[in-house]
Design a protein around this motif. Structure first.
Motif, PDB file in Angstrom:
ATOM      1  N   SER A  60      31.311  42.853  30.942  1.00  0.00           N
ATOM      2  CA  SER A  60      29.955  42.186  30.667  1.00  0.00           C
ATOM      3  C   SER A  60      29.574  40.850  31.618  1.00  0.00           C
ATOM      4  CB  SER A  60      29.617  41.908  29.367  1.00  0.00           C
ATOM      5  OG  SER A  60      30.561  40.904  28.652  1.00  0.00           O
ATOM      6  N   ASN A  61      28.366  40.477  31.654  1.00  0.00           N
ATOM      7  CA  ASN A  61      28.123  39.124  32.316  1.00  0.00           C
ATOM      8  C   ASN A  61      28.427  38.042  31.642  1.00  0.00           C
ATOM      9  OD1 ASN A  61      26.706  40.184  34.689  1.00  0.00           O
ATOM     10  ND2 ASN A  61      24.934  40.571  33.381  1.00  0.00           N
ATOM     11  N   PHE A  62      28.467  38.151  30.215  1.00  0.00           N
ATOM     12  CA  PHE A  62      28.801  37.256  29.388  1.00  0.00           C
ATOM     13  C   PHE A  62      30.439  36.811  29.647  1.00  0.00           C
ATOM     14  CE2 PHE A  62      30.844  35.480  25.613  1.00  0.00           C
ATOM     15  CZ  PHE A  62      29.902  34.636  25.020  1.00  0.00           C
TER      16      PHE A  62
ATOM     17  N   PHE B  76      32.011  37.479  32.176  1.00  0.00           N
ATOM     18  CA  PHE B  76      32.190  36.975  33.689  1.00  0.00           C
ATOM     19  C   PHE B  76      32.057  35.382  33.791  1.00  0.00           C
ATOM     20  CE2 PHE B  76      30.521  36.199  37.772  1.00  0.00           C
ATOM     21  CZ  PHE B  76      31.669  36.614  38.663  1.00  0.00           C
ATOM     22  N   ASN B  77      30.855  35.235  33.085  1.00  0.00           N
ATOM     23  CA  ASN B  77      30.732  33.632  33.082  1.00  0.00           C
ATOM     24  C   ASN B  77      31.433  32.624  32.282  1.00  0.00           C
ATOM     25  OD1 ASN B  77      28.199  34.186  34.622  1.00  0.00           O
ATOM     26  ND2 ASN B  77      26.933  34.631  33.050  1.00  0.00           N
ATOM     27  N   TYR B  78      31.957  33.278  31.140  1.00  0.00           N
ATOM     28  CA  TYR B  78      33.101  32.813  30.472  1.00  0.00           C
ATOM     29  C   TYR B  78      34.295  32.636  31.160  1.00  0.00           C
ATOM     30  CZ  TYR B  78      35.679  31.430  26.131  1.00  0.00           C
ATOM     31  OH  TYR B  78      36.554  30.883  25.185  1.00  0.00           O
TER      32      TYR B  78
ATOM     33  N   ARG C  55      34.799  32.812  34.723  1.00  0.00           N
ATOM     34  CA  ARG C  55      34.975  32.634  36.158  1.00  0.00           C
ATOM     35  C   ARG C  55      35.332  31.231  36.629  1.00  0.00           C
ATOM     36  NH1 ARG C  55      28.792  32.809  37.885  1.00  0.00           N
ATOM     37  NH2 ARG C  55      29.690  32.901  39.929  1.00  0.00           N
ATOM     38  N   ALA C  56      35.434  30.287  35.888  1.00  0.00           N
ATOM     39  CA  ALA C  56      35.691  28.908  36.364  1.00  0.00           C
ATOM     40  C   ALA C  56      37.312  28.878  36.162  1.00  0.00           C
ATOM     41  CB  ALA C  56      34.959  28.006  35.725  1.00  0.00           C
TER      42      ALA C  56
ATOM     43  N   HIS D 176      36.062  40.212  38.204  1.00  0.00           N
ATOM     44  CA  HIS D 176      35.061  41.177  38.565  1.00  0.00           C
ATOM     45  C   HIS D 176      34.326  41.766  37.552  1.00  0.00           C
ATOM     46  CE1 HIS D 176      36.776  41.058  42.849  1.00  0.00           C
ATOM     47  NE2 HIS D 176      37.959  40.746  42.044  1.00  0.00           N
ATOM     48  N   ILE D 177      33.118  41.979  37.637  1.00  0.00           N
ATOM     49  CA  ILE D 177      32.407  42.723  36.398  1.00  0.00           C
ATOM     50  C   ILE D 177      32.635  44.378  36.828  1.00  0.00           C
ATOM     51  CG2 ILE D 177      30.392  43.257  35.334  1.00  0.00           C
ATOM     52  CD1 ILE D 177      29.477  40.798  35.775  1.00  0.00           C
TER      53      ILE D 177
ATOM     54  N   SER E 199      29.616  39.304  23.907  1.00  0.00           N
ATOM     55  CA  SER E 199      30.671  39.291  24.932  1.00  0.00           C
ATOM     56  C   SER E 199      30.839  40.773  25.325  1.00  0.00           C
ATOM     57  CB  SER E 199      31.757  38.610  24.295  1.00  0.00           C
ATOM     58  OG  SER E 199      32.401  39.655  23.421  1.00  0.00           O
TER      59      SER E 199
END
Length: 385
Positions: A165-167, A169-171, A173-174, A180-181, A291
């Motif tokens: 999910s995008n959730f 990925f954003n959680y 990614r840093a 990768h999604i 999530s």
């Protein structure tokens, strides 16, 4: 030239079993199509295997299925279960050491300390290439610090992280440079039988977990029946709270309108779902719901039936109200009841909506296209040696 080889590590049965198995099957099929050799490695059975009469399988699509320690059935007693967990963990660690050079890439499905995370760490000590597939954020639930520690270990030792999910990925990614999604996947060939639905038969398939809001679904049904008494609800899945569910059904006077099917094998999911003319994709609003991305939604879309969906859950933002799905207010049985009635009062509109949803899913969630991306990522890891 020898084939490249990948090992898939997970818990539970295979190829039948838990909901995550559809994701592993789809990704595995992608590797097989691309001429990789695959081993599917189950560490131990889970509670979803209770009372299962599935025979032990050692081969799927000409690839090996390995049951660690040979123990593939869920034991009937708690003490035996404790022994099973300890035994299978120890055998799995020995397996990692003995088979260390067998795999070019090892895929771990949502590793945790109680499942495959110790083996992942041991495997990485020998410079293996590791892919982690993370589909739920357990650190927002109970024992959050413990699960957060698991995430730290997972991120440290994974060479490539896949999230659903995008959730997620954003959680993450840093925290990881190679993330990768990989969205939910649907094998549309598995949903090609022309099965006629039973009119006014709504379907639900799932784990009967808290996030699914089963009591809200049942309360909505009770409300809708006041205006449309022909409605029935078919509930599919192994319910760990079956007694409680039956009590709610009885208290709402729904005994003649609800059918509890219980768990079904993957091979029977299509037939069970296509007997329904509508599906409910309900979620309670929570960080855990946001999530993930429900695999059953792909199965619903593949069946080309109208879908009633909770709004304001992150995955629901991928769909447009009355275009691909019919949305209703989350955590609101009254609004779900209104959505149920709207569906049956507007059959032509809902049929057209279901067709659009099916086409949308084919363009976005086709398993062959998505699994090919995972194979490409694995190939890059091998080339980076």
């Amino acid at each position: 030239m020898n084939k490249l080889k990948v090992g898939f590590v997970f818990t539970g049965g295979f190829p039948e079993g838990e909901v995550h198995n559809s994701r592993i099957r789809n990704i595995g099929s992608g590797f097989i199509r691309n001429q990789w050799s695959c081993d599917f490695i189950s560490i131990y059975p889970t509670s979803f295997s209770k009372k299962s009469d599935n025979p032990r399988q050692s081969v799927w699509k000409n690839q090996k299925i390995i049951h660690i320690g040979g123990w593939y059935q869920y034991p009937p007693f708690f003490v035996l279960r404790c022994i099973q967990l300890i035994y299978c963990h120890l055998v799995f660690l020995c397996f990692i050491l003995l088979k260390i050079k067998n795999y070019d890439v090892v895929y771990f499905y949502t590793p945790q300390f109680v499942s495959s995370l110790p083996g992942l760490v041991l495997r990485k000590l020998f410079n293996a290439k590791i892919i982690v597939d993370y589909t739920d954020l357990h650190s927002v639930n109970k024992f959050s610090l413990w699960h957060k520690f698991e995430e730290i270990i997972m991120l440290k030792y994974a060479d490539c992280v896949l999230v659903i999910s995008n959730f997620l990925f954003n959680y993450f990614r840093a925290e990881h440079e190679n993330i990768h999604i990989i969205p939910m996947m649907v094998d549309f060939k598995e949903f090609s039988q022309p099965i006629q639905p039973i009119p006014f038969n709504i379907g639900y398939i799932g784990s009967f977990g808290e996030k699914d809001g089963v009591s809200d679904i049942l309360n909505a049904l009770a409300i809708a029946l006041k205006d449309e008494p022909r409605i029935t609800l078919t509930m599919i899945g192994r319910d760990p709270h079956k007694i409680k569910t039956k009590q709610i059904i009885k208290s709402l006077g729904l005994n003649d309108h609800v059918v509890l099917v219980g768990g079904v094998n993957h091979s029977k999911v299509e037939t069970s779902l296509k007997k329904c003319d509508t599906f409910i994709m309900n979620r309670k609003k929570s960080a855990f719901s946001d999530s993930g991305y429900p695999a059953k939604l792909g199965e619903y879309l593949a069946c080309q039936r109208p879908i009633l969906m909770s709004d304001c859950i992150l995955f629901s933002s991928d769909f447009e109200h009355k275009k691909e799905v019919l949305k209703y207010k989350h955590d609101n049985p009254n609004d779900l009841a209104n959505a149920i009635l709207y569906r049956y009062r507007n059959p032509n509109e809902m049929t057209e909506m279901a067709i659009r949803g099916h086409l949308y899913a084919k363009g976005k969630f086709d398993s062959e296209n998505i699994s090919t991306k995972v194979v490409e990522l694995a190939s890059k890891l091998v080339e980076s040696v």
